[in-house]
Design a protein around this motif. Structure first.
Motif, PDB file in Angstrom:
ATOM      1  N   UNK A 245     -15.065  19.818  -4.828  1.00  0.00           N
ATOM      2  CA  UNK A 245     -14.466  18.530  -5.168  1.00  0.00           C
ATOM      3  C   UNK A 245     -13.251  18.789  -6.044  1.00  0.00           C
ATOM      4  N   UNK A 246     -12.296  17.881  -6.007  1.00  0.00           N
ATOM      5  CA  UNK A 246     -11.036  18.095  -6.706  1.00  0.00           C
ATOM      6  C   UNK A 246     -11.191  18.014  -8.222  1.00  0.00           C
ATOM      7  N   UNK A 247     -11.789  16.939  -8.706  1.00  0.00           N
ATOM      8  CA  UNK A 247     -11.864  16.702 -10.151  1.00  0.00           C
ATOM      9  C   UNK A 247     -12.674  17.776 -10.865  1.00  0.00           C
ATOM     10  N   UNK A 248     -13.860  18.098 -10.334  1.00  0.00           N
ATOM     11  CA  UNK A 248     -14.746  19.025 -11.039  1.00  0.00           C
ATOM     12  C   UNK A 248     -14.218  20.451 -11.079  1.00  0.00           C
ATOM     13  N   UNK A 249     -13.396  20.820 -10.108  1.00  0.00           N
ATOM     14  CA  UNK A 249     -12.916  22.200 -10.059  1.00  0.00           C
ATOM     15  C   UNK A 249     -11.563  22.399 -10.725  1.00  0.00           C
ATOM     16  N   UNK A 250     -10.872  21.335 -11.069  1.00  0.00           N
ATOM     17  CA  UNK A 250      -9.534  21.473 -11.643  1.00  0.00           C
ATOM     18  C   UNK A 250      -9.550  22.241 -12.960  1.00  0.00           C
ATOM     19  N   UNK A 251     -10.410  21.839 -13.889  1.00  0.00           N
ATOM     20  CA  UNK A 251     -10.484  22.518 -15.180  1.00  0.00           C
ATOM     21  C   UNK A 251     -10.878  23.988 -15.062  1.00  0.00           C
ATOM     22  N   UNK A 252     -11.941  24.305 -14.329  1.00  0.00           N
ATOM     23  CA  UNK A 252     -12.342  25.702 -14.174  1.00  0.00           C
ATOM     24  C   UNK A 252     -11.264  26.575 -13.530  1.00  0.00           C
ATOM     25  N   UNK A 253     -10.550  26.047 -12.536  1.00  0.00           N
ATOM     26  CA  UNK A 253      -9.485  26.837 -11.903  1.00  0.00           C
ATOM     27  C   UNK A 253      -8.327  27.037 -12.881  1.00  0.00           C
ATOM     28  N   UNK A 254      -8.058  26.028 -13.679  1.00  0.00           N
ATOM     29  CA  UNK A 254      -7.002  26.158 -14.686  1.00  0.00           C
ATOM     30  C   UNK A 254      -7.332  27.268 -15.681  1.00  0.00           C
ATOM     31  N   UNK A 255      -8.611  27.424 -16.015  1.00  0.00           N
ATOM     32  CA  UNK A 255      -9.029  28.499 -16.918  1.00  0.00           C
ATOM     33  C   UNK A 255      -8.813  29.863 -16.272  1.00  0.00           C
ATOM     34  N   UNK A 256      -9.078  29.965 -14.975  1.00  0.00           N
ATOM     35  CA  UNK A 256      -8.821  31.216 -14.259  1.00  0.00           C
ATOM     36  C   UNK A 256      -7.319  31.513 -14.255  1.00  0.00           C
ATOM     37  N   UNK A 257      -6.527  30.488 -14.018  1.00  0.00           N
ATOM     38  CA  UNK A 257      -5.074  30.622 -13.996  1.00  0.00           C
ATOM     39  C   UNK A 257      -4.549  31.153 -15.330  1.00  0.00           C
ATOM     40  N   UNK A 258      -5.185  30.733 -16.436  1.00  0.00           N
ATOM     41  CA  UNK A 258      -4.735  31.136 -17.769  1.00  0.00           C
ATOM     42  C   UNK A 258      -4.826  32.643 -17.978  1.00  0.00           C
ATOM     43  N   UNK A 259      -5.614  33.321 -17.163  1.00  0.00           N
ATOM     44  CA  UNK A 259      -5.745  34.782 -17.264  1.00  0.00           C
ATOM     45  C   UNK A 259      -4.644  35.516 -16.503  1.00  0.00           C
ATOM     46  N   UNK A 260      -3.692  34.756 -15.929  1.00  0.00           N
ATOM     47  CA  UNK A 260      -2.614  35.368 -15.174  1.00  0.00           C
ATOM     48  C   UNK A 260      -2.918  35.532 -13.705  1.00  0.00           C
ATOM     49  N   UNK A 261      -3.972  34.892 -13.234  1.00  0.00           N
ATOM     50  CA  UNK A 261      -4.397  34.990 -11.834  1.00  0.00           C
ATOM     51  C   UNK A 261      -3.528  34.108 -10.935  1.00  0.00           C
ATOM     52  N   UNK A 262      -3.132  34.662  -9.803  1.00  0.00           N
ATOM     53  CA  UNK A 262      -2.387  33.908  -8.788  1.00  0.00           C
ATOM     54  C   UNK A 262      -3.363  32.949  -8.104  1.00  0.00           C
ATOM     55  N   UNK A 263      -3.008  31.678  -8.005  1.00  0.00           N
ATOM     56  CA  UNK A 263      -3.931  30.661  -7.475  1.00  0.00           C
ATOM     57  C   UNK A 263      -3.435  30.123  -6.136  1.00  0.00           C
ATOM     58  N   UNK A 264      -4.279  30.291  -5.114  1.00  0.00           N
ATOM     59  CA  UNK A 264      -4.039  29.684  -3.803  1.00  0.00           C
ATOM     60  C   UNK A 264      -5.096  28.622  -3.571  1.00  0.00           C
ATOM     61  N   UNK A 265      -4.671  27.396  -3.376  1.00  0.00           N
ATOM     62  CA  UNK A 265      -5.588  26.285  -3.130  1.00  0.00           C
ATOM     63  C   UNK A 265      -5.522  25.921  -1.651  1.00  0.00           C
ATOM     64  N   UNK A 266      -6.684  25.720  -1.056  1.00  0.00           N
ATOM     65  CA  UNK A 266      -6.773  25.432   0.373  1.00  0.00           C
ATOM     66  C   UNK A 266      -7.440  24.077   0.593  1.00  0.00           C
ATOM     67  N   UNK A 267      -6.859  23.290   1.471  1.00  0.00           N
ATOM     68  CA  UNK A 267      -7.479  22.056   1.952  1.00  0.00           C
ATOM     69  C   UNK A 267      -7.559  20.968   0.891  1.00  0.00           C
ATOM     70  N   UNK A 268      -8.549  21.021   0.023  1.00  0.00           N
ATOM     71  CA  UNK A 268      -8.773  19.949  -0.953  1.00  0.00           C
ATOM     72  C   UNK A 268      -7.998  20.267  -2.231  1.00  0.00           C
TER      73      UNK A 268
END
Length: 311
Positions: A92-115
């Motif tokens: 789901x979009x809302x529930x995963x936004x914060x956790x993915x943002x935390x991963x991004x903060x570590x310098x991780x390249x983020x590819x989002x698919x579909x949702x």
């Protein structure tokens, strides 16, 4: 899009990946219905192919049966591995936004698919189908067939950006007609839930001209409910995503389901290939890549039919 991404792999095989090891995590929903079953299938294929092409690239595949399970899996991945990239199809979009943002903060390249995430600024790369077109193209066709008037019901998926966009595209077209959307409720892209919801619609409304199920898994539940009830007033039952069974209906000239729209689960494969290219081929991959959503009709259905596909 898949053809373009696959083409990337041809020159990639001749290019040496970076000297250091690369870890790409892939987080996707489990095969809870047909479309996500296709996603898992294509993700597994991409993992094998990318790792074979680049011995120093590891693709870590993680599936989750709920949004909370996907959040937990992301936390584990971040805590136990140094992730160069994350390819994620959010449950789901809302529930995963914060956790993915935390991963991004570590310098991780983020590819989002579909949702999409609730905050698109988090992503470096976005790969998806044109969900607004999925809804709008279906609505235009339906409006033409109904002469711009009639009573219809709609089934939504789960609360995500993709569902919002499909509904937006559909309703914006319908609002320009005299077609009345009598009811619109969530069935969570689930065949059984769609069957139950359609039973409720049938009991509530003695006349329905057409049904739009937003997704082919739900469409199968709708068709089963309509057939069991023996309702002949429903002229059209439409879905979307281009499921193999539904494309077969279109190819056969089914009067009730004569069209569909493509939304291939193989887009996860495109996303993994493109993310690998970001690190292994000196080919920067940033931006948004949308797959078209033309109508699948009896005239072109063979172009969208893959008999060996799990979806």
């Amino acid at each position: 899009m898949l053809a373009c991404a696959a083409a990337l792999m041809v020159p990639l095989g001749a290019v040496h990946a970076q000297d250091r090891d690369i870890t790409i995590a892939v987080s996707i929903p489990a095969a809870t219905h047909g479309w996500t079953g296709g996603v898992v299938y294509h993700a597994e294929q991409a993992k094998a192919e990318v790792e074979a092409a680049f011995p120093n690239v590891e693709v870590v595949l993680s599936t989750a049966s709920s949004a909370s399970a996907q959040v937990s899996a992301l936390e584990d991945l971040s805590a136990t591995r140094d992730l160069d990239a994350l390819v994620i199809l959010p449950f789901t979009s809302e529930e995963l936004t914060g956790p993915v943002e935390q991963v991004k903060a570590n310098g991780t390249f983020i590819t989002v698919v579909d949702r999409g995430l609730a905050d698109p600024e988090i992503q470096d790369l976005y790969v998806a189908g044109d969900n607004i077109a999925v809804g709008a193209n279906t609505a235009r066709w339906l409006s033409e067939q109904l002469g711009g008037e009639g009573d219809i019901v709609v089934l939504r998926g789960i609360p995500t950006v993709i569902d919002d966009e499909r509904i937006q595209g559909f309703t914006e077209v319908i609002e320009q007609t005299n077609i009345n959307i009598m009811d619109i409720q969530y069935a969570n892209w689930n065949q059984d839930q769609a069957f139950t919801l359609m039973q409720d619609y049938l009991a509530k409304y003695p006349h329905i001209d057409a049904v739009w199920a937003n997704d082919d898994d739900m469409l199968l539940g709708v068709i089963e409910a309509v057939d069991q009830a023996g309702r002949e007033d429903i002229r059209f039952a439409l879905g979307g995503n281009g499921m193999r069974q539904v494309v077969e209906m279109v190819m056969e000239g089914n009067e009730r389901t004569p069209i569909s729209t493509p939304y291939p689960p193989s887009m996860i494969k495109s996303a993994i290939y493109m993310t690998a290219a970001q690190f292994s081929a000196q080919a920067p991959m940033r931006g948004s890549f949308l797959l078209d959503a033309p109508l699948i009709t009896p005239q072109n259905a063979d172009q969208f039919y893959y008999p060996d596909s799990p979806f």
